[in-house]
Design a protein around this motif. Structure first.
Motif, mmCIF file in Angstrom:
data_model
loop_
_atom_site.group_PDB
_atom_site.id
_atom_site.type_symbol
_atom_site.label_atom_id
_atom_site.label_comp_id
_atom_site.label_asym_id
_atom_site.label_seq_id
_atom_site.Cartn_x
_atom_site.Cartn_y
_atom_site.Cartn_z
ATOM 1 N N ALA A 1 25.343 16.974 -29.628
ATOM 2 C CA ALA A 1 25.097 17.158 -28.188
ATOM 3 C C ALA A 1 24.899 15.831 -27.464
ATOM 4 O O ALA A 1 25.142 15.734 -26.262
ATOM 5 C CB ALA A 1 23.879 18.057 -27.978
ATOM 6 N N LYS A 2 24.490 14.791 -28.181
ATOM 7 C CA LYS A 2 24.234 13.497 -27.555
ATOM 8 C C LYS A 2 25.509 12.768 -27.176
ATOM 9 O O LYS A 2 25.487 11.877 -26.340
ATOM 10 C CB LYS A 2 23.401 12.618 -28.495
ATOM 11 C CG LYS A 2 22.021 13.164 -28.811
ATOM 12 C CD LYS A 2 21.317 12.273 -29.825
ATOM 13 C CE LYS A 2 19.954 12.855 -30.213
ATOM 14 N NZ LYS A 2 19.289 12.023 -31.247
ATOM 15 N N SER A 3 26.626 13.128 -27.807
ATOM 16 C CA SER A 3 27.880 12.428 -27.546
ATOM 17 C C SER A 3 28.719 13.193 -26.534
ATOM 18 O O SER A 3 28.325 14.241 -26.035
ATOM 19 C CB SER A 3 28.670 12.257 -28.847
ATOM 20 O OG SER A 3 29.379 13.445 -29.169
ATOM 21 N N ASN A 4 29.881 12.639 -26.238
ATOM 22 C CA ASN A 4 30.787 13.283 -25.295
ATOM 23 C C ASN A 4 32.109 13.625 -25.972
ATOM 24 O O ASN A 4 33.095 13.953 -25.307
ATOM 25 C CB ASN A 4 31.037 12.366 -24.092
ATOM 26 C CG ASN A 4 31.530 13.128 -22.878
ATOM 27 O OD1 ASN A 4 31.090 14.247 -22.614
ATOM 28 N ND2 ASN A 4 32.455 12.546 -22.144
ATOM 29 N N LEU B 1 22.201 21.364 -24.681
ATOM 30 C CA LEU B 1 21.431 20.215 -25.141
ATOM 31 C C LEU B 1 22.033 18.893 -24.677
ATOM 32 O O LEU B 1 21.418 17.840 -24.841
ATOM 33 C CB LEU B 1 21.358 20.211 -26.676
ATOM 34 C CG LEU B 1 20.434 21.251 -27.314
ATOM 35 C CD1 LEU B 1 20.636 21.275 -28.822
ATOM 36 C CD2 LEU B 1 18.978 20.968 -26.971
ATOM 37 N N SER B 2 23.220 18.937 -24.097
ATOM 38 C CA SER B 2 23.915 17.720 -23.702
ATOM 39 C C SER B 2 23.529 17.304 -22.285
ATOM 40 O O SER B 2 22.874 18.037 -21.556
ATOM 41 C CB SER B 2 25.431 17.927 -23.785
ATOM 42 O OG SER B 2 25.895 18.712 -22.690
ATOM 43 N N ARG B 3 23.986 16.116 -21.887
ATOM 44 C CA ARG B 3 23.730 15.647 -20.525
ATOM 45 C C ARG B 3 24.501 16.463 -19.505
ATOM 46 O O ARG B 3 24.277 16.344 -18.304
ATOM 47 C CB ARG B 3 24.098 14.169 -20.392
ATOM 48 C CG ARG B 3 25.584 13.862 -20.539
ATOM 49 C CD ARG B 3 25.860 12.376 -20.352
ATOM 50 N NE ARG B 3 27.267 12.042 -20.477
ATOM 51 C CZ ARG B 3 28.140 12.162 -19.489
ATOM 52 N NH1 ARG B 3 27.753 12.630 -18.313
ATOM 53 N NH2 ARG B 3 29.405 11.831 -19.659
ATOM 54 N N ARG B 4 25.429 17.297 -19.968
ATOM 55 C CA ARG B 4 26.193 18.175 -19.086
ATOM 56 C C ARG B 4 25.533 19.541 -18.926
ATOM 57 O O ARG B 4 26.102 20.447 -18.326
ATOM 58 C CB ARG B 4 27.610 18.370 -19.637
ATOM 59 C CG ARG B 4 28.424 17.088 -19.736
ATOM 60 C CD ARG B 4 29.764 17.316 -20.447
ATOM 61 N NE ARG B 4 30.533 16.092 -20.534
ATOM 62 C CZ ARG B 4 31.463 15.717 -19.669
ATOM 63 N NH1 ARG B 4 31.736 16.500 -18.631
ATOM 64 N NH2 ARG B 4 32.114 14.589 -19.818
ATOM 65 N N GLY B 5 24.345 19.678 -19.485
ATOM 66 C CA GLY B 5 23.699 20.981 -19.540
ATOM 67 C C GLY B 5 23.482 21.664 -18.202
ATOM 68 O O GLY B 5 23.397 22.892 -18.150
ATOM 69 N N LEU B 6 23.373 20.890 -17.119
ATOM 70 C CA LEU B 6 23.175 21.489 -15.796
ATOM 71 C C LEU B 6 24.488 21.778 -15.085
ATOM 72 O O LEU B 6 24.492 22.320 -13.984
ATOM 73 C CB LEU B 6 22.315 20.564 -14.922
ATOM 74 C CG LEU B 6 20.866 20.386 -15.362
ATOM 75 C CD1 LEU B 6 20.160 19.380 -14.459
ATOM 76 C CD2 LEU B 6 20.120 21.711 -15.350
ATOM 77 N N ARG B 7 25.594 21.394 -15.721
ATOM 78 C CA ARG B 7 26.914 21.609 -15.130
ATOM 79 C C ARG B 7 27.532 22.894 -15.678
ATOM 80 O O ARG B 7 26.957 23.600 -16.494
ATOM 81 C CB ARG B 7 27.821 20.405 -15.412
ATOM 82 C CG ARG B 7 27.274 19.069 -14.907
ATOM 83 C CD ARG B 7 27.156 19.058 -13.391
ATOM 84 N NE ARG B 7 26.786 17.748 -12.887
ATOM 85 C CZ ARG B 7 27.651 16.817 -12.527
ATOM 86 N NH1 ARG B 7 28.943 17.030 -12.608
ATOM 87 N NH2 ARG B 7 27.222 15.652 -12.073
#
Length: 455
Positions: A160-163, A186-192
Motif C-alpha cells: 500500500a505504501k508504493s504506487n 491503506l494507500s495515499r490514494r485512500g480518499l480518492r
C-alpha cells in the motif's frame, strides 16, 4: 530557569525575526535576517522599521490592530512568506513581531504544491463522503490469524505504501476484491476513487468504451454528452480490473499503452487525456501460463506483474475456519432475526475437513443458508449442506487424474451450474443472476465444462 543567553539563542533560531514597539521602533532583529539584507544588527535597534526594512508591513499591524496574518514579500531578488502578529500584554498592544514562514523559492514552491494537493485531498474527501460506500472493505475485513493470513496482511500494508501496479492471484471466492480494497484504503490514494471493472462481465464490443470512454456521437447509440471511461473516473485513485485473464486480446494493447504512457484516448477523441491511476488487477488463472499458450500478451503481463500477491485458498488455512464461521454468524444474526451463539463441534469438524472449492465465498453462503433454518442458538451438522464435497469422490478415482484438485473443482463447478439450470428450468438469465455472474460468463463456463446450451 533559563538564562537570558539561552533565550537569546532560541530567538535567534527563528528565521527573519524582527520586533517593533507601538511607535514602530525596532526592538529586536534576527542576525540571519540582517545578513541577508546587509544590515548591522546593533545599528538597527531603535530605528524605525520603515528605515530598516522598507518592504515590511509591520506598521499595519500596529495602526489597524490587525490580527495575525501572512504576507508574500519580494524585495531585492529575495522572496519570502512572512507571518505578522501583534504582541498583546495585559490586554494592551505593546508591539508587533514578524518572521519568515518560508525564505526561498524552493520552499515556497514546495508549499504551494502541497497546498494545492491538500485542497484536492479535501475536495476528494468531501466527494468521498458523499459517495460513502464506494469502498466496502478494509484490511480488518480479512478474517484469519493463520501464518499465511498474517503474512498476507503484512504484504498488503507494505504494498500500500508504493504506487506500483499490483497483480492479485487467487482462486474463485478467496477475496481478491477485498484485498484490492484493503490496498487502496491503506494507500495515499485512500480518499480518492476506487473504481472496479470486471473483464469477464463485459461484452467485447463495450469493453473499450467502458475503460476509455467516448466522445459525443462517436458511434451509434452513444450519449450526446459523451462519457468518461473507468480510467478517467478513477483519476487520482485506484482502478481494480477483476478477472483480467478474460480481457479480450484486442483490448490488451490499448491497456498496455495506458499503463506505459499514463494517458487515455476516448473513442472518437482527437487528443489524449492524462490520467494518474494505480492499477490493481486480479486473476484466478496463472497469466504466465496464458502467455505461453498465446491467450495473454507477454508485454502486458510483465507490465502488470510488478508486485504480485497470492491469496491462499481456504483449504490451506483451515485454522481460520472457526474465526470465519463465527464472523459470518455475527453478520447474519440480526438481519435474519436469529440468536445463534454456538457451533456444534461435529459441524465444525466437518467444515474443517471439507476442501472448500468455492473458498470463503462458499463458506459464507453455506452459513447464511444454514442460519435460515436454525431455531435455537446452536448450528449443528444437519444444518449444513455440502455441495460437491470430497466425500462424493473416492481417492482411488482421483488418482487417475494428472491434477486431481483441478479436476475436482471442475466437476464441482459443472455440478453447481447444472443444478442451477435445472432449478430455473434452463433460464440462463435467472441462473446467472443466482450464481452472481454475468450471462456471457455463464455461457463461457458452459462451453468450457461441456454443458449443453439447451439444458
Amino acid at each position: 530557569m533559563r538564562t537570558p543567553e539561552e533565550y537569546q539563542f532560541f530567538i535567534e533560531q527563528i528565521n527573519g525575526l524582527v520586533a517593533i514597539d507601538p511607535e514602530g521602533r525596532v526592538t529586536h532583529i534576527n542576525r540571519q535576517l540582517c545578513g541577508e539584507y546587509g544590515l548591522d544588527p546593533e545599528a538597527c535597534i531603535g530605528k524605525h522599521i520603515g528605515e530598516v526594512l522598507p518592504f515590511s508591513k509591520l506598521m499595519d499591524t500596529i495602526k489597524y490592530k490587525q490580527p495575525a496574518t501572512t504576507e508574500f514579500y519580494s524585495y531585492k531578488d529575495h522572496v519570502s512568506v512572512r507571518v505578522r502578529q501583534p504582541l498583546i500584554k495585559g490586554g494592551k498592544l505593546v508591539g508587533a513581531v514578524e518572521y519568515d514562514l518560508f525564505d526561498d523559492f524552493e520552499a515556497v514552491d514546495s508549499f504551494i504544491e502541497r497546498y494545492l494537493n491538500l485542497g484536492e485531498e479535501f475536495q476528494s474527501s468531501r466527494d468521498e463522503l458523499q459517495r460513502f460506500g464506494s469502498t466496502k472493505y478494509t484490511i480488518e475485513n480479512l478474517i484469519g490469524y493463520s501464518a499465511v493470513m498474517l503474512e498476507l496482511k503484512e504484504k498488503i500494508k507494505y504494498v500500500a505504501k508504493s504506487n506500483s501496479t499490483v497483480l492479485i492471484y487467487g482462486e474463485t471466492g478467496t477475496g481478491k476484491e477485498l484485498v484490492a480494497h484493503s490496498i487502496h484504503n491503506l494507500s495515499r490514494r485512500g480518499l480518492r476513487n476506487f473504481v472496479k471493472i470486471n473483464s469477464a462481465g463485459l461484452p467485447e464490443s463495450l469493453a473499450e468504451s467502458e475503460l476509455f470512454g467516448y466522445e459525443p456521437g462517436s458511434f451509434t447509440g452513444a450519449s450526446k454528452e459523451g462519457r468518461k471511461g473507468k480510467f478517467e473516473i478513477a483519476n487520482g485513485g485506484t482502478l481494480f480490473i477483476d478477472e483480467i485473464n478474460q480481457m479480450p486480446l484486442t483490448l490488451q494493447p490499448k491497456l498496455l499503452r495506458v499503463l506505459q504512457e499514463k494517458e487515455v484516448d476516448r473513442i472518437g477523441g482527437a487528443k489524449s487525456i492524462p490520467v494518474d491511476v494505480r492499477i490493481i488487477a486480479a486473476s484466478n488463472k496463472d497469466l504466465k501460463e496464458m502467455v505461453k499458450s498465446g491467450e495473454f500478451r507477454e508485454d502486458l503481463y510483465y507490465r502488470l506483474d510488478v508486485v504480485e500477491i497470492r491469496i491462499p485458498p481456504l483449504r490451506e488455512r483451515r485454522e481460520d475456519i472457526r474465526h470465519l464461521v463465527n464472523n459470518f454468524i455475527r453478520i447474519y444474526n440480526q438481519p435474519l432475526g436469529k440468536h445463534v451463539r454456538h457451533v456444534d463441534e461435529k459441524a465444525m469438524k466437518a467444515m474443517r475437513e471439507y476442501d472448500w472449492p468455492g473458498n470463503v465465498r462458499e463458506l459464507q453462503n453455506m452459513i447464511e443458508k444454514a442460519m435460515n433454518y436454525i431455531e435455537g442458538d446452536t448450528l449443528f451438522l444437519e444444518n449444513l449442506e455440502f455441495h460437491g464435497s470430497v466425500q462424493s469422490y473416492s481417492l482411488e478415482q482421483m488418482k487417475k487424474y494428472e491434477r486431481p484438485i483441478d479436476e475436482l473443482l471442475r466437476q464441482v463447478e459443472r455440478d453447481v451450474i447444472v443444478k442451477t439450470l435445472e432449478r430455473f428450468h434452463g433460464n440462463k438469465s435467472r441462473a446467472a443472476e443466482f450464481l452472481k455472474i454475468s450471462r456471457p460468463l455463464l455461457y463461457q463456463k458452459m462451453r468450457r465444462l461441456g454443458i449443453e446450451a439447451g439444458r
